[in-house]
Write a protein that holds these residues in place. Structure first.
Motif, short mmCIF file in Angstrom:
data_model
loop_
_atom_site.label_atom_id
_atom_site.label_comp_id
_atom_site.label_asym_id
_atom_site.label_seq_id
_atom_site.Cartn_x
_atom_site.Cartn_y
_atom_site.Cartn_z
N SER A 42 0.84 -1.19 0.00
CA SER A 42 0.00 0.00 0.00
C SER A 42 0.87 1.24 0.00
O SER A 42 2.06 1.18 0.29
CB SER A 42 -0.92 0.00 1.22
OG SER A 42 -0.16 0.14 2.41
N ASN B 98 -6.88 -1.14 -5.40
CA ASN B 98 -7.95 -0.39 -4.77
C ASN B 98 -7.47 1.03 -4.48
O ASN B 98 -6.39 1.22 -3.92
CB ASN B 98 -8.40 -1.06 -3.47
CG ASN B 98 -9.59 -0.36 -2.85
OD1 ASN B 98 -10.60 -0.16 -3.53
ND2 ASN B 98 -9.48 0.01 -1.60
N ILE B 99 -8.27 2.00 -4.88
CA ILE B 99 -7.97 3.41 -4.62
C ILE B 99 -9.14 3.98 -3.85
O ILE B 99 -10.29 3.95 -4.33
CB ILE B 99 -7.76 4.18 -5.95
CG1 ILE B 99 -6.60 3.56 -6.74
CG2 ILE B 99 -7.52 5.66 -5.67
CD1 ILE B 99 -6.46 4.09 -8.15
N GLU B 100 -8.88 4.45 -2.65
CA GLU B 100 -9.94 5.03 -1.82
C GLU B 100 -10.47 6.30 -2.47
O GLU B 100 -9.70 7.12 -2.99
CB GLU B 100 -9.42 5.33 -0.41
CG GLU B 100 -9.02 4.10 0.38
CD GLU B 100 -10.19 3.17 0.67
OE1 GLU B 100 -11.32 3.65 0.86
OE2 GLU B 100 -9.96 1.94 0.71
N GLN B 101 -11.76 6.46 -2.45
CA GLN B 101 -12.45 7.57 -3.11
C GLN B 101 -11.91 8.93 -2.66
O GLN B 101 -11.72 9.83 -3.48
CB GLN B 101 -13.96 7.48 -2.82
CG GLN B 101 -14.78 8.55 -3.51
CD GLN B 101 -14.87 8.36 -5.01
OE1 GLN B 101 -14.85 7.24 -5.50
NE2 GLN B 101 -14.95 9.44 -5.74
N GLU B 102 -11.65 9.07 -1.36
CA GLU B 102 -11.25 10.39 -0.85
C GLU B 102 -9.88 10.85 -1.33
O GLU B 102 -9.56 12.03 -1.22
CB GLU B 102 -11.34 10.45 0.68
CG GLU B 102 -10.52 9.43 1.41
CD GLU B 102 -11.33 8.20 1.81
OE1 GLU B 102 -10.88 7.53 2.75
OE2 GLU B 102 -12.35 7.87 1.18
N ILE B 103 -9.08 9.95 -1.88
CA ILE B 103 -7.76 10.35 -2.39
C ILE B 103 -7.84 10.88 -3.82
O ILE B 103 -6.91 11.50 -4.32
CB ILE B 103 -6.76 9.17 -2.28
CG1 ILE B 103 -5.31 9.66 -2.33
CG2 ILE B 103 -6.97 8.17 -3.38
CD1 ILE B 103 -4.87 10.41 -1.15
N MET C 148 -4.24 4.34 1.36
CA MET C 148 -5.23 4.89 0.43
C MET C 148 -5.19 4.19 -0.93
O MET C 148 -6.18 4.12 -1.64
CB MET C 148 -5.03 6.39 0.26
CG MET C 148 -5.20 7.18 1.56
SD MET C 148 -6.79 6.91 2.35
CE MET C 148 -7.81 8.00 1.41
N THR D 105 -3.98 0.46 -2.41
CA THR D 105 -3.50 -0.88 -2.07
C THR D 105 -3.54 -1.75 -3.32
O THR D 105 -4.37 -1.55 -4.21
CB THR D 105 -4.37 -1.54 -0.98
OG1 THR D 105 -5.72 -1.62 -1.44
CG2 THR D 105 -4.32 -0.76 0.32
#
Length: 111
Positions: free
Chosen positions: A38, A58-63, A43, A45
């Motif tokens: 990660s 996986n990319i977190e939306q908030e980033i 944020m 992974t």
């Protein structure tokens, strides 16, 4: 004076075949190994296998910031580079098991 004895070529060929079989098995085993990495504090992974294939990302939306796409690119690049480094480490460990810890030039390029 001692007599020079030619090496037994059939024995050498058998040993080479055994090493080739072990290398093929190790390559198959490496493909089944995975590593999770990660970046950005988790944020971004990803999971990568021993063939350097990305199995998940996986990319977190908030980033995701449309005004700063470079930051997202940097985080993805960092995760990819970390995954590649981990796979290289795993490969070196497998090679070390095969060769008994002896470094053989050119062997690492076979994976």
């Amino acid at each position: 004076m001692s007599e020079f004895k030619m090496p037994d070529m059939s024995h050498l060929m058998k040993m080479a075949q055994e090493m080739q079989n072990k290398m093929s098995k190790a390559k198959e085993d490496m493909a089944s190994l995975t590593c999770d990495v990660s970046s950005g504090g988790g944020m971004v992974t990803l999971t990568m296998n021993g063939n350097y294939e990305i199995l998940s990302l996986n990319i977190e939306q908030e980033i995701i910031d449309p005004d700063d796409p470079e930051m997202l690119c940097d985080l993805v690049r960092a995760a990819l580079n970390q995954g590649i480094s981990k796979v290289r480490e795993m490969t070196q460990e497998e090679m070390s098991k095969l060769t008994g810890g002896v470094s053989i030039p050119g062997m690492s390029s076979l994976f």
